[in-house]
Design an enzyme around this catalytic site. Structure first.
Site, PDB file in Angstrom:
ATOM      1  N   ASP A 106       1.018  -1.304   0.213  1.00 19.55           N
ATOM      2  CA  ASP A 106      -0.182   0.107  -0.058  1.00 19.55           C
ATOM      3  C   ASP A 106       0.966   1.232  -0.016  1.00 19.55           C
ATOM      4  O   ASP A 106       1.344   1.781  -0.875  1.00 19.55           O
ATOM      5  CB  ASP A 106      -0.896   0.042   1.222  1.00 19.55           C
ATOM      6  CG  ASP A 106      -1.825   0.857   1.150  1.00 19.55           C
ATOM      7  OD1 ASP A 106      -2.302   1.717   0.147  1.00 19.55           O
ATOM      8  OD2 ASP A 106      -2.349   1.408   2.291  1.00 19.55           O
ATOM      9  N   ASP A 162      -7.896  -8.817   6.233  1.00 18.51           N
ATOM     10  CA  ASP A 162      -8.845  -8.960   7.410  1.00 18.51           C
ATOM     11  C   ASP A 162      -9.244  -7.404   7.671  1.00 18.51           C
ATOM     12  O   ASP A 162      -8.870  -6.395   7.233  1.00 18.51           O
ATOM     13  CB  ASP A 162      -8.175  -9.253   8.747  1.00 18.51           C
ATOM     14  CG  ASP A 162      -7.123  -8.268   9.137  1.00 18.51           C
ATOM     15  OD1 ASP A 162      -6.328  -7.722   8.519  1.00 18.51           O
ATOM     16  OD2 ASP A 162      -7.261  -7.712  10.542  1.00 18.51           O
TER      17      ASP A 162
HETATM   18  P1  5GP Z   1       1.953  -0.719   3.896  1.00 12.79           P
HETATM   19  O1  5GP Z   1       3.021  -0.637   4.707  1.00 12.79           O
HETATM   20  O2  5GP Z   1       2.132  -0.971   2.458  1.00 12.79           O
HETATM   21  O3  5GP Z   1       1.228   0.774   3.943  1.00 12.79           O
HETATM   22  O4  5GP Z   1       0.929  -1.731   4.075  1.00 12.79           O
HETATM   23  C1  5GP Z   1       0.805  -2.737   4.064  1.00 12.79           C
HETATM   24  C2  5GP Z   1      -0.164  -3.546   4.912  1.00 12.79           C
HETATM   25  O5  5GP Z   1      -1.145  -2.639   5.384  1.00 12.79           O
HETATM   26  C3  5GP Z   1      -0.641  -4.724   4.368  1.00 12.79           C
HETATM   27  O6  5GP Z   1       0.167  -5.837   4.734  1.00 12.79           O
HETATM   28  C4  5GP Z   1      -2.194  -4.724   5.239  1.00 12.79           C
HETATM   29  O7  5GP Z   1      -1.910  -5.361   6.450  1.00 12.79           O
HETATM   30  C5  5GP Z   1      -2.486  -3.528   5.696  1.00 12.79           C
HETATM   31  N1  5GP Z   1      -3.575  -3.023   4.504  1.00 12.79           N
HETATM   32  C6  5GP Z   1      -3.176  -1.751   3.679  1.00 12.79           C
HETATM   33  N2  5GP Z   1      -4.203  -1.862   2.812  1.00 12.79           N
HETATM   34  C7  5GP Z   1      -5.275  -2.777   3.197  1.00 12.79           C
HETATM   35  C8  5GP Z   1      -6.632  -3.124   2.869  1.00 12.79           C
HETATM   36  O8  5GP Z   1      -7.163  -2.418   1.855  1.00 12.79           O
HETATM   37  N3  5GP Z   1      -7.393  -4.103   3.721  1.00 12.79           N
HETATM   38  C9  5GP Z   1      -6.662  -4.704   4.228  1.00 12.79           C
HETATM   39  N4  5GP Z   1      -7.396  -5.621   5.194  1.00 12.79           N
HETATM   40  N5  5GP Z   1      -5.323  -4.381   4.933  1.00 12.79           N
HETATM   41  C10 5GP Z   1      -4.587  -3.460   4.400  1.00 12.79           C
END
Ligand code: 5GP
Length: 183
Positions: A106, A162
């Site tokens: 993300d 989740d």
């Molecule tokens: P990042 O560090 O890339 O922002 O976040 C990654 C983590 O955020 C993912 O492994 C997940 O746990 C959570 N995450 C980000 N977007 C979503 C989403 O749309 N749905 C869910 N369930 N988790 C998300």
């Protein structure tokens, strides 16, 4: 038999059939890229476990598997989110070809942290494979080598992802509205 959609589910983005078919394509790419090498799949608990098992079954070269867990704190929206490893790998990764298996990239903060941390342990190579990619919300650039699907800027659940530890066992990936979810 399909399960009834839980409350808060707005629309299905990818059906189980679409997910498995795309995973098969990505697994074929991975098998070709790493043939003759020592591939280790590292999954981030808990969200990536469903993806890892589906992917590993489709890869046709020998693979090792290991897991780690992370916890995050601080405001990721402000770009200041901090992650750290709360359960480390069981084994070393020195001289191995590592594929970090993610449920979703993300902001990229988690992936960047894991890449930097694991790169310091002397693997032969390290790359990222993600089920979902949401490039529109990137805060830091990370190289995503293998991706199944790009998704819009909506909160999604299912196939490992989740909402408050629920919904992971949905066969599909769906947009959900947390405000409409039951408690
Ligand atoms: P990042 O560090 O890339 O922002 O976040 C990654 C983590 O955020 C993912 O492994 C997940 O746990 C959570 N995450 C980000 N977007 C979503 C989403 O749309 N749905 C869910 N369930 N988790 C998300």
């Amino acid at each position: 038999m399909s399960k009834p959609a839980p409350s808060g589910i707005e629309r299905i983005l990818f059906t189980e059939e679409q997910i498995r078919s795309r995973i098969g394509e990505v697994a074929a790419e991975i098998s070709e890229r790493y043939r003759g090498r020592h591939l280790k799949l590292i999954a981030v608990l808990k969200g990536s476990v469903f993806f890892l098992t589906a992917l590993a079954r489709e890869i046709d070269i020998p693979v090792k598997i290991d897991f780690l867990a992370i916890s995050s704190f601080g405001s990721q929206k402000a770009g200041g989110g901090v992650v750290r490893i709360s359960k480390d790998l069981d084994d070393m990764i020195q001289d191995e070809d590592v594929l970090l298996v993610e449920d979703i990239v993300d902001t990229g903060l988690t992936a960047r942290y894991l890449l930097q941390t694991l790169a310091g342990r002397g693997p032969n190579s390290i790359s990222i494979c993600t089920l979902l990619d949401r490039t529109s919300r990137r805060i830091v650039q990370v190289p995503v080598e293998f991706r199944c699907f790009e998704i819009p800027d909506r909160f999604v659940v299912g196939f490992g992802l989740d909402y408050r530890q629920l919904y992971r066992n949905l066969d599909y990936i769906a947009v959900m509205n947390p405000e409409k979810a039951g408690s």
